[in-house]
Design a protein around this motif. Structure first.
Motif, short mmCIF file in Angstrom:
data_model
loop_
_atom_site.label_atom_id
_atom_site.label_comp_id
_atom_site.label_asym_id
_atom_site.label_seq_id
_atom_site.Cartn_x
_atom_site.Cartn_y
_atom_site.Cartn_z
N UNK A 4 -5.01 -11.51 1.46
CA UNK A 4 -6.13 -10.65 1.06
C UNK A 4 -5.97 -9.25 1.63
N UNK A 5 -5.46 -9.16 2.89
CA UNK A 5 -5.27 -7.84 3.50
C UNK A 5 -4.22 -7.04 2.73
N UNK A 6 -3.14 -7.71 2.31
CA UNK A 6 -2.11 -7.04 1.53
C UNK A 6 -2.65 -6.56 0.19
N UNK A 7 -3.54 -7.39 -0.42
CA UNK A 7 -4.13 -6.99 -1.70
C UNK A 7 -5.03 -5.77 -1.52
N UNK A 8 -5.77 -5.72 -0.38
CA UNK A 8 -6.63 -4.56 -0.11
C UNK A 8 -5.79 -3.30 0.07
N UNK A 9 -4.67 -3.47 0.80
CA UNK A 9 -3.79 -2.31 1.02
C UNK A 9 -3.25 -1.78 -0.31
N UNK A 10 -2.89 -2.69 -1.21
CA UNK A 10 -2.39 -2.27 -2.52
C UNK A 10 -3.47 -1.54 -3.31
N UNK A 11 -4.72 -2.05 -3.21
CA UNK A 11 -5.83 -1.38 -3.91
C UNK A 11 -6.06 0.02 -3.36
N UNK A 12 -5.98 0.15 -2.01
CA UNK A 12 -6.17 1.46 -1.39
C UNK A 12 -5.09 2.43 -1.84
N UNK A 13 -3.85 1.92 -1.93
CA UNK A 13 -2.75 2.78 -2.38
C UNK A 13 -2.99 3.25 -3.82
N UNK A 14 -3.49 2.38 -4.65
CA UNK A 14 -3.77 2.74 -6.04
C UNK A 14 -4.85 3.82 -6.12
N UNK A 15 -5.88 3.67 -5.25
CA UNK A 15 -6.97 4.66 -5.24
C UNK A 15 -6.44 6.02 -4.80
N UNK A 16 -5.63 6.01 -3.73
CA UNK A 16 -5.08 7.27 -3.21
C UNK A 16 -4.23 7.96 -4.28
#
Length: 334
Positions: free
Chosen positions: A313-325
């Protein structure tokens, strides 16, 4: 303990001792057994009997007195064997005793009393008890059909008959399929090439099913004929079914598709107290430790999966944050 290893094969091992008789005393047989493998098909039973003429040749068909323990093949054929030898015949219990395999150590106990009663215990719980005469075919039946009697030729044992006065209605339709009269021969049908045209069949809308006459009580019915019985001349009472004169060996003689079964702490005694004391010292402590270890392993596995899920789940959140950035950066450039 003993542990058959190499699969699949037939395993045999035995031990002999000074022969003894259980006359007038209880016979207590107890042993510990554990399937470490997925057993699939194989036994976990033991045999006791008279000393074999040649112990090196022990195995089927070495005569035995009692065969006791679990056996299974597949998911449906599972039972606890309890076979007694009597007058040269090995007698199976009329109904099976239950057995469900797992990977814990189990304690099997058989107690046979001088009054011809018995009881089977699994892990200290009673799984079957009764009388040897009732639950095995040690003795022939006390009564048999009289060979000089037979059912009279005029004996009527049909309880119901067709009502002779019930007649099929004249308009009763039994034809299930009929010719479709509305069907027309296709315009392009060529009798020479296609053969003579025949109209197709269709379900008959008037079909009522096969007609059956009404059933009534048979006025000539005399009841079920019961064959008269007489005393069986071959029957002989035997109050010593429990008794064996020369118990002198215990052995393992079984087939297993997968090896890995452990046999241990085998006891033959004449007092249940001895069996209880041995079980308290060995099996009870062992199975408690096995269950404790299983619970600890399951808890460790649960925590491992929980941590893996958190990491995922943490890795998925990091990927989402990267997409937002990345999206914000694109907008600023525009």
């Amino acid at each position: 303990g003993q542990k058959p290893q190499e699969p699949p094969r037939h395993f045999t091992t035995s031990a002999v001792f000074e022969p003894f008789s259980n006359e007038g005393k209880p016979l207590v047989i107890q042993y510990q057994m554990k399937h470490e493998q997925d057993i699939e098909c194989g036994g976990g039973y033991i045999k006791i009997g008279p000393q074999p003429d040649d112990q090196k040749k022990f195995g089927d068909p070495t005569p035995y007195y009692i065969m006791f323990g679990p056996d299974q093949c597949g998911y449906s054929a599972k039972r606890t064997h309890l076979i007694f030898s009597y007058n040269g015949k090995n007698l199976l219990r009329k109904t099976d005793l239950p057995w469900e395999a797992d990977k814990f150590s189990h304690l099997f106990r058989l107690v046979v009393q001088p009054d011809n009663t018995y009881e089977v215990f699994l892990d200290g719980e009673s799984k079957g008890k009764g009388n040897l005469k009732d639950d095995w075919d040690f003795l022939p039946p006390t009564k048999i059909n009289d060979p000089n009697e037979k059912k009279p030729d005029d004996w009527v044992d049909e309880k119901k008959i067709d009502d002779p006065e019930d007649k099929k209605p004249d308009d009763w339709v039994e034809e299930k399929r009929i010719v479709d009269k509305e069907a027309k021969k296709p315009d392009d049908w060529d009798d020479e090439e296609d053969g003579e045209w025949e109209p197709p069949m269709k379900d008959n809308p008037d079909f009522k099913g096969d007609w059956k006459a009404r059933r009534i009580d048979n006025p000539a019915y005399k009841g079920e004929w019961v064959h008269p019985q007489i005393d069986n001349p071959d029957y002989k009472e035997d109050n010593d079914l429990y008794k064996y004169e020369k118990i002198g060996f215990v052995g393992i003689d079984l087939w297993q598709v997968k090896g890995g079964t452990i046999f241990d702490n085998l006891l033959i005694a004449d007092d249940v107290k001895d069996a209880d004391e041995l079980a308290d010292r060995t099996w009870k402590k062992l199975v408690a430790a096995e269950k404790e270890k299983k619970a600890a392993d399951e808890e460790a596995e649960r925590k491992k999966k929980e941590e893996e899920e958190k990491k995922k789940k943490a890795e998925e959140r990091d990927e989402d944050d990267d997409d937002i950035d990345a999206a914000v950066a694109d907008e600023e450039e525009m």
